[in-house]
Design a protein around this motif. Sequence first.
Motif, mmCIF file in Angstrom:
data_model
loop_
_atom_site.group_PDB
_atom_site.id
_atom_site.type_symbol
_atom_site.label_atom_id
_atom_site.label_comp_id
_atom_site.label_asym_id
_atom_site.label_seq_id
_atom_site.Cartn_x
_atom_site.Cartn_y
_atom_site.Cartn_z
ATOM 1 N N PHE A 1 4.429 7.867 -9.877
ATOM 2 C CA PHE A 1 5.465 8.317 -8.944
ATOM 3 C C PHE A 1 4.885 9.204 -7.852
ATOM 4 O O PHE A 1 5.267 9.113 -6.689
ATOM 5 C CB PHE A 1 6.556 9.074 -9.700
ATOM 6 N N ILE A 2 3.946 10.060 -8.224
ATOM 7 C CA ILE A 2 3.309 10.912 -7.219
ATOM 8 C C ILE A 2 2.488 10.067 -6.253
ATOM 9 O O ILE A 2 2.516 10.261 -5.041
ATOM 10 C CB ILE A 2 2.410 11.971 -7.892
ATOM 11 N N ALA A 3 1.757 9.089 -6.802
ATOM 12 C CA ALA A 3 0.905 8.238 -5.967
ATOM 13 C C ALA A 3 1.700 7.473 -4.916
ATOM 14 O O ALA A 3 1.220 7.242 -3.806
ATOM 15 C CB ALA A 3 0.106 7.266 -6.835
ATOM 16 N N LYS A 4 2.931 7.083 -5.249
ATOM 17 C CA LYS A 4 3.716 6.311 -4.278
ATOM 18 C C LYS A 4 4.653 7.187 -3.445
ATOM 19 O O LYS A 4 5.483 6.672 -2.698
ATOM 20 C CB LYS A 4 4.511 5.210 -4.971
ATOM 21 N N GLY A 5 4.521 8.511 -3.583
ATOM 22 C CA GLY A 5 5.286 9.415 -2.741
ATOM 23 C C GLY A 5 6.695 9.694 -3.207
ATOM 24 O O GLY A 5 7.504 10.259 -2.466
ATOM 25 N N ALA A 6 7.019 9.324 -4.453
ATOM 26 C CA ALA A 6 8.363 9.540 -4.984
ATOM 27 C C ALA A 6 8.526 10.919 -5.618
ATOM 28 O O ALA A 6 9.641 11.327 -5.925
ATOM 29 C CB ALA A 6 8.700 8.464 -6.009
ATOM 30 N N ALA A 7 7.432 11.614 -5.823
ATOM 31 C CA ALA A 7 7.440 12.977 -6.362
ATOM 32 C C ALA A 7 6.210 13.689 -5.811
ATOM 33 O O ALA A 7 5.289 13.050 -5.293
ATOM 34 C CB ALA A 7 7.437 12.972 -7.880
ATOM 35 N N GLU A 8 6.210 15.013 -5.945
ATOM 36 C CA GLU A 8 5.121 15.801 -5.346
ATOM 37 C C GLU A 8 4.118 16.338 -6.354
ATOM 38 O O GLU A 8 2.979 16.643 -5.992
ATOM 39 C CB GLU A 8 5.707 16.982 -4.553
ATOM 40 N N LEU B 1 0.839 -1.190 0.000
ATOM 41 C CA LEU B 1 0.000 0.000 0.000
ATOM 42 C C LEU B 1 0.880 1.248 0.000
ATOM 43 O O LEU B 1 1.847 1.335 0.778
ATOM 44 C CB LEU B 1 -0.900 0.009 1.244
ATOM 45 N N VAL B 2 0.569 2.204 -0.876
ATOM 46 C CA VAL B 2 1.378 3.425 -0.977
ATOM 47 C C VAL B 2 0.502 4.657 -0.795
ATOM 48 O O VAL B 2 -0.715 4.622 -0.988
ATOM 49 C CB VAL B 2 2.130 3.497 -2.320
ATOM 50 N N LYS B 3 1.154 5.752 -0.425
ATOM 51 C CA LYS B 3 0.493 7.038 -0.230
ATOM 52 C C LYS B 3 1.344 8.153 -0.835
ATOM 53 O O LYS B 3 2.552 7.990 -1.030
ATOM 54 C CB LYS B 3 0.298 7.321 1.270
ATOM 55 N N VAL B 4 0.721 9.298 -1.077
ATOM 56 C CA VAL B 4 1.468 10.456 -1.550
ATOM 57 C C VAL B 4 2.399 10.953 -0.452
ATOM 58 O O VAL B 4 2.237 10.615 0.726
ATOM 59 C CB VAL B 4 0.515 11.594 -1.983
ATOM 60 N N SER B 5 3.360 11.770 -0.829
ATOM 61 C CA SER B 5 4.322 12.292 0.139
ATOM 62 C C SER B 5 3.678 13.344 1.040
ATOM 63 O O SER B 5 2.599 13.866 0.752
ATOM 64 C CB SER B 5 5.523 12.907 -0.588
ATOM 65 N N GLY C 1 -5.456 21.390 -19.601
ATOM 66 C CA GLY C 1 -4.279 20.850 -18.944
ATOM 67 C C GLY C 1 -4.614 19.976 -17.751
ATOM 68 O O GLY C 1 -5.779 19.639 -17.493
ATOM 69 N N LEU C 2 -3.576 19.606 -17.025
ATOM 70 C CA LEU C 2 -3.744 18.740 -15.864
ATOM 71 C C LEU C 2 -2.664 19.072 -14.843
ATOM 72 O O LEU C 2 -1.488 19.181 -15.192
ATOM 73 C CB LEU C 2 -3.650 17.273 -16.291
ATOM 74 N N VAL C 3 -3.091 19.264 -13.618
ATOM 75 C CA VAL C 3 -2.168 19.511 -12.511
ATOM 76 C C VAL C 3 -2.461 18.461 -11.447
ATOM 77 O O VAL C 3 -3.587 18.353 -10.963
ATOM 78 C CB VAL C 3 -2.342 20.927 -11.921
ATOM 79 N N ALA C 4 -1.455 17.685 -11.095
ATOM 80 C CA ALA C 4 -1.607 16.630 -10.088
ATOM 81 C C ALA C 4 -0.573 16.831 -8.995
ATOM 82 O O ALA C 4 0.549 17.272 -9.267
ATOM 83 C CB ALA C 4 -1.437 15.257 -10.727
ATOM 84 N N SER C 5 -0.966 16.510 -7.777
ATOM 85 C CA SER C 5 -0.035 16.728 -6.666
ATOM 86 C C SER C 5 -0.394 15.847 -5.472
ATOM 87 O O SER C 5 -1.398 15.136 -5.480
ATOM 88 C CB SER C 5 -0.062 18.194 -6.235
ATOM 89 N N ASN C 6 0.420 15.983 -4.434
ATOM 90 C CA ASN C 6 0.153 15.299 -3.165
ATOM 91 C C ASN C 6 -0.901 16.038 -2.336
ATOM 92 O O ASN C 6 -1.104 15.712 -1.177
ATOM 93 C CB ASN C 6 1.445 15.145 -2.368
ATOM 94 N N MET D 1 -5.134 6.764 -9.328
ATOM 95 C CA MET D 1 -4.100 6.404 -8.345
ATOM 96 C C MET D 1 -3.762 7.568 -7.429
ATOM 97 O O MET D 1 -3.658 7.398 -6.207
ATOM 98 C CB MET D 1 -2.842 5.913 -9.071
ATOM 99 N N ILE D 2 -3.591 8.738 -8.003
ATOM 100 C CA ILE D 2 -3.267 9.904 -7.179
ATOM 101 C C ILE D 2 -4.408 10.221 -6.226
ATOM 102 O O ILE D 2 -4.195 10.483 -5.036
ATOM 103 C CB ILE D 2 -2.933 11.114 -8.065
ATOM 104 N N GLN D 3 -5.622 10.183 -6.719
ATOM 105 C CA GLN D 3 -6.777 10.465 -5.858
ATOM 106 C C GLN D 3 -6.882 9.454 -4.726
ATOM 107 O O GLN D 3 -7.127 9.818 -3.570
ATOM 108 C CB GLN D 3 -8.048 10.466 -6.706
ATOM 109 N N GLU D 4 -6.695 8.181 -5.046
ATOM 110 C CA GLU D 4 -6.815 7.133 -4.036
ATOM 111 C C GLU D 4 -5.635 7.112 -3.062
ATOM 112 O O GLU D 4 -5.754 6.596 -1.950
ATOM 113 C CB GLU D 4 -6.949 5.768 -4.712
ATOM 114 N N ALA D 5 -4.508 7.683 -3.478
ATOM 115 C CA ALA D 5 -3.329 7.736 -2.603
ATOM 116 C C ALA D 5 -3.324 8.975 -1.723
ATOM 117 O O ALA D 5 -2.382 9.183 -0.955
ATOM 118 C CB ALA D 5 -2.058 7.680 -3.442
#
Length: 271
Positions: free
Chosen positions: A197-204, A140-144, A254-259, A230-234
């Motif tokens: 990468f964002i979903a598993k906390g490796a980037a913001e 199980l992974v989470k955003v940073s 466009g699209l902006v995704a983050s933690n 994935m990002i939403q669920e993380a």
Amino acid sequence: MTKTDYLDVATKMIKEAGKIVLKYKNCQKIIKSKSDPLDVVTDVDYQVEKYLINSINQNFPGHHILSEETENKFNTVSGFNWIIDPLDGTKEYVRNIYDYSINIAFEYNNNLLLGIVYFPEIDQIYISQKGKGVEHNNNLVKVSQVNKINNSIIYIHLPDSRWTKKGLKDFSQQQLAFIKNIYRLRSKAHDCESLCFIAKGAAEGYFLPPLEMRGTAGPKWWDVAPGILMIQEAGGMVTDVHGKAIVNHDLSNGLVASNKLIHSQLLQLVK
């Protein structure tokens, strides 16, 4: 069928598709080019697509399928839609680079319920299910928890020759703003990998400029759908450049995704 049934079938499908990709690597045949001579489609793209479509039709008759190679329209009757990219990174695949994946997403009435991204050559799989979080290789992974933009690693969608002249100029200015305000600026060959990468906390964060800058260039829905869920669920956040939700698969703004913690700061940089 239950959500678990959908997940089990989709996971089995994507693993079997990965075996096809690996079996024919280095002996694939280029069938055609798309947007330019180097934007190729191989016989493996079609083999994987055929396998996935047949498997979906067998297990879920009546469901609609949107695939990169067929680009069929969504089924507005049943509401069940599968979005597949049989080989995300064909250019890398034919150049013997491991950085390619198979992407699958599942929706009901335009609401993402399932997303899977599988990198067969390195045997890395990301699985997201609505309300169940995100797993990376069964973990199980989470955003940073980074909350300052100057401590953040941000991935961007790089431009190409299809971008408008004004778009390229504006993007250059945005790059300078990123470099001055964030920790590191990065890019991957495929948008969905950046989102993973964002979903598993490796980037913001991740930034895709609006269509007015990109001209006719992608990405398309199959390039990002699994990663968005994935990002939403993380625990992260996904919007357009105006901070509004992505609706009806529309990536024109466009699209902006983050933690989530740096989202407002990231939006300020891309405006």
